[in-house]
Design a protein around this motif. Structure first.
Motif, PDB file in Angstrom:
ATOM      1  N   UNK A 155    -118.685  61.196  10.694  1.00  0.00           N
ATOM      2  CA  UNK A 155    -119.252  61.827   9.499  1.00  0.00           C
ATOM      3  C   UNK A 155    -119.445  63.306   9.776  1.00  0.00           C
ATOM      4  N   UNK A 156    -120.668  63.795   9.588  1.00  0.00           N
ATOM      5  CA  UNK A 156    -120.970  65.196   9.883  1.00  0.00           C
ATOM      6  C   UNK A 156    -121.512  65.381  11.294  1.00  0.00           C
ATOM      7  N   UNK A 157    -121.782  64.266  11.979  1.00  0.00           N
ATOM      8  CA  UNK A 157    -122.354  64.320  13.324  1.00  0.00           C
ATOM      9  C   UNK A 157    -121.253  64.486  14.373  1.00  0.00           C
ATOM     10  N   UNK A 158    -121.470  65.419  15.296  1.00  0.00           N
ATOM     11  CA  UNK A 158    -120.527  65.637  16.396  1.00  0.00           C
ATOM     12  C   UNK A 158    -121.299  65.486  17.698  1.00  0.00           C
ATOM     13  N   UNK A 159    -120.705  64.746  18.623  1.00  0.00           N
ATOM     14  CA  UNK A 159    -121.355  64.488  19.897  1.00  0.00           C
ATOM     15  C   UNK A 159    -120.321  64.602  21.014  1.00  0.00           C
ATOM     16  N   UNK A 160    -120.685  65.290  22.078  1.00  0.00           N
ATOM     17  CA  UNK A 160    -119.783  65.408  23.222  1.00  0.00           C
ATOM     18  C   UNK A 160    -119.882  64.138  24.065  1.00  0.00           C
ATOM     19  N   UNK A 161    -118.725  63.607  24.422  1.00  0.00           N
ATOM     20  CA  UNK A 161    -118.655  62.396  25.228  1.00  0.00           C
ATOM     21  C   UNK A 161    -117.841  62.690  26.474  1.00  0.00           C
ATOM     22  N   UNK A 162    -118.374  62.325  27.627  1.00  0.00           N
ATOM     23  CA  UNK A 162    -117.653  62.484  28.894  1.00  0.00           C
ATOM     24  C   UNK A 162    -116.842  61.227  29.163  1.00  0.00           C
ATOM     25  N   UNK A 163    -115.525  61.348  29.017  1.00  0.00           N
ATOM     26  CA  UNK A 163    -114.609  60.238  29.272  1.00  0.00           C
ATOM     27  C   UNK A 163    -114.125  60.277  30.711  1.00  0.00           C
ATOM     28  N   UNK A 164    -114.022  59.113  31.312  1.00  0.00           N
ATOM     29  CA  UNK A 164    -113.383  58.990  32.622  1.00  0.00           C
ATOM     30  C   UNK A 164    -111.929  58.632  32.353  1.00  0.00           C
ATOM     31  N   UNK A 165    -111.021  59.413  32.890  1.00  0.00           N
ATOM     32  CA  UNK A 165    -109.594  59.241  32.644  1.00  0.00           C
ATOM     33  C   UNK A 165    -109.002  58.373  33.748  1.00  0.00           C
ATOM     34  N   UNK A 166    -108.385  57.265  33.337  1.00  0.00           N
ATOM     35  CA  UNK A 166    -107.752  56.366  34.303  1.00  0.00           C
ATOM     36  C   UNK A 166    -106.277  56.248  33.976  1.00  0.00           C
ATOM     37  N   UNK A 167    -105.505  55.952  34.998  1.00  0.00           N
ATOM     38  CA  UNK A 167    -104.058  55.846  34.839  1.00  0.00           C
ATOM     39  C   UNK A 167    -103.639  54.383  35.007  1.00  0.00           C
ATOM     40  N   UNK A 168    -104.108  53.543  34.096  1.00  0.00           N
ATOM     41  CA  UNK A 168    -103.737  52.127  34.082  1.00  0.00           C
ATOM     42  C   UNK A 168    -103.386  51.742  32.658  1.00  0.00           C
ATOM     43  N   UNK A 169    -102.639  50.658  32.519  1.00  0.00           N
ATOM     44  CA  UNK A 169    -102.256  50.196  31.193  1.00  0.00           C
ATOM     45  C   UNK A 169    -103.476  49.665  30.435  1.00  0.00           C
ATOM     46  N   UNK A 170    -103.510  49.945  29.159  1.00  0.00           N
ATOM     47  CA  UNK A 170    -104.471  49.335  28.259  1.00  0.00           C
ATOM     48  C   UNK A 170    -103.890  49.381  26.855  1.00  0.00           C
ATOM     49  N   UNK A 171    -104.133  48.343  26.051  1.00  0.00           N
ATOM     50  CA  UNK A 171    -103.696  48.424  24.660  1.00  0.00           C
ATOM     51  C   UNK A 171    -104.579  49.375  23.853  1.00  0.00           C
ATOM     52  N   UNK A 172    -105.719  49.754  24.432  1.00  0.00           N
ATOM     53  CA  UNK A 172    -106.648  50.663  23.756  1.00  0.00           C
ATOM     54  C   UNK A 172    -106.351  52.100  24.161  1.00  0.00           C
ATOM     55  N   UNK A 173    -106.732  53.030  23.302  1.00  0.00           N
ATOM     56  CA  UNK A 173    -106.608  54.450  23.630  1.00  0.00           C
ATOM     57  C   UNK A 173    -107.817  54.908  24.432  1.00  0.00           C
ATOM     58  N   UNK A 174    -108.984  54.322  24.099  1.00  0.00           N
ATOM     59  CA  UNK A 174    -110.231  54.722  24.753  1.00  0.00           C
ATOM     60  C   UNK A 174    -111.258  53.603  24.571  1.00  0.00           C
ATOM     61  N   UNK A 175    -112.337  53.721  25.345  1.00  0.00           N
ATOM     62  CA  UNK A 175    -113.487  52.837  25.192  1.00  0.00           C
ATOM     63  C   UNK A 175    -114.718  53.727  25.050  1.00  0.00           C
ATOM     64  N   UNK A 176    -115.520  53.467  24.030  1.00  0.00           N
ATOM     65  CA  UNK A 176    -116.832  54.103  23.949  1.00  0.00           C
ATOM     66  C   UNK A 176    -117.852  53.039  24.334  1.00  0.00           C
ATOM     67  N   UNK A 177    -118.897  53.466  25.053  1.00  0.00           N
ATOM     68  CA  UNK A 177    -119.769  52.511  25.704  1.00  0.00           C
ATOM     69  C   UNK A 177    -121.240  52.756  25.404  1.00  0.00           C
ATOM     70  N   UNK A 178    -122.084  51.992  26.095  1.00  0.00           N
ATOM     71  CA  UNK A 178    -123.528  51.989  25.861  1.00  0.00           C
ATOM     72  C   UNK A 178    -124.161  53.369  25.805  1.00  0.00           C
ATOM     73  N   UNK A 179    -123.862  54.323  26.694  1.00  0.00           N
ATOM     74  CA  UNK A 179    -124.494  55.648  26.571  1.00  0.00           C
ATOM     75  C   UNK A 179    -124.198  56.336  25.236  1.00  0.00           C
ATOM     76  N   UNK A 180    -123.012  56.112  24.693  1.00  0.00           N
ATOM     77  CA  UNK A 180    -122.649  56.666  23.391  1.00  0.00           C
ATOM     78  C   UNK A 180    -123.520  56.043  22.303  1.00  0.00           C
ATOM     79  N   UNK A 181    -123.699  54.708  22.363  1.00  0.00           N
ATOM     80  CA  UNK A 181    -124.561  54.026  21.401  1.00  0.00           C
ATOM     81  C   UNK A 181    -125.976  54.566  21.464  1.00  0.00           C
ATOM     82  N   UNK A 182    -126.494  54.727  22.673  1.00  0.00           N
ATOM     83  CA  UNK A 182    -127.869  55.204  22.833  1.00  0.00           C
ATOM     84  C   UNK A 182    -128.023  56.617  22.270  1.00  0.00           C
ATOM     85  N   UNK A 183    -127.075  57.484  22.554  1.00  0.00           N
ATOM     86  CA  UNK A 183    -127.142  58.856  22.042  1.00  0.00           C
ATOM     87  C   UNK A 183    -127.060  58.877  20.511  1.00  0.00           C
TER      88      UNK A 183
END
Length: 194
Positions: free
Chosen positions: A112-140
């Motif tokens: 929406x209008x909210x912007x939040x910086x998220x620190x992603x850990x970049x891994x070099x393994x296969x996943x069908x997902x592009x990214x995962x957002x996790x508990x710290x994101x929910x809490x923030x």
């Protein structure tokens, strides 16, 4: 917050308004199931705006504490090794393998209008997902989620906003993961037999 006005009487018998503030209700009702395929066991997969792009296939996982970026998103955003900061703690993949991350990067997620910086850990393994957002994101975000209702709800400007999951995308990711695993096992079996 919602504001409720109650009428009370003063000594002059004129109505007086009292403001009572009630917290926003972040929960789910049967109406939240409308538009979902029930019953199901689908993961909550959504499209989030990351670094100014609408990124599909983001796994919303409140059980995890690590926010992950996979190679497809890393390449799609044209990130380079010099964009990463060091992150040397190994993590465990979905397959139970220990993975050493390539690094870490902070990127904005806009909801929406909210912007939040998220620190992603970049891994070099296969996943069908592009990214995962996790508990710290929910809490923030002060959010709650439900895989059953396929939604994330969060407070914003005295309102309850929501992110709606995409069950079709979640199912495509599962099929892709199964096919990848079968191909990997088949290749490993062929190599052993040579």
């Amino acid at each position: 917050m919602f504001v409720a006005c109650l009428s009370t009487e003063n000594s002059n018998s004129e109505p007086k308004e009292a403001r009572i503030e009630a917290p926003l209700f972040l929960g789910f009702s049967t109406d939240d199931k409308i538009g979902t395929i029930q019953p199901h066991n689908d993961a909550l997969v959504a499209t989030l705006r990351i670094e100014g792009y609408d990124v599909k296939r983001v796994l919303v996982d409140q059980r995890s504490i690590v926010k992950i970026m996979y190679p497809d998103l890393y390449k799609w955003l044209n990130l380079k090794p010099e964009d990463l900061t060091a992150y040397d703690s190994p993590i465990v993949s979905f397959e139970g393998k220990t993975v050493t991350p390539r690094g870490q990067i902070g990127l904005p997620i806009q909801i929406g209008l909210d912007v939040m910086k998220v620190d992603f850990i970049v891994v070099d393994v296969y996943s069908p997902y592009m990214a995962i957002v996790a508990r710290p994101w929910f809490h923030a975000l002060e959010a709650v989620s439900s895989t059953l209702y396929q939604k994330v709800k969060y407070p914003s400007n005295d309102q309850v906003k929501e992110i709606v999951g995409n069950q079709s995308m979640a199912r495509q990711c599962i099929v892709a993961a199964i096919l990848h695993r079968l191909n990997t096992e088949s290749s490993a079996s062929t190599e052993r037999n040579l």
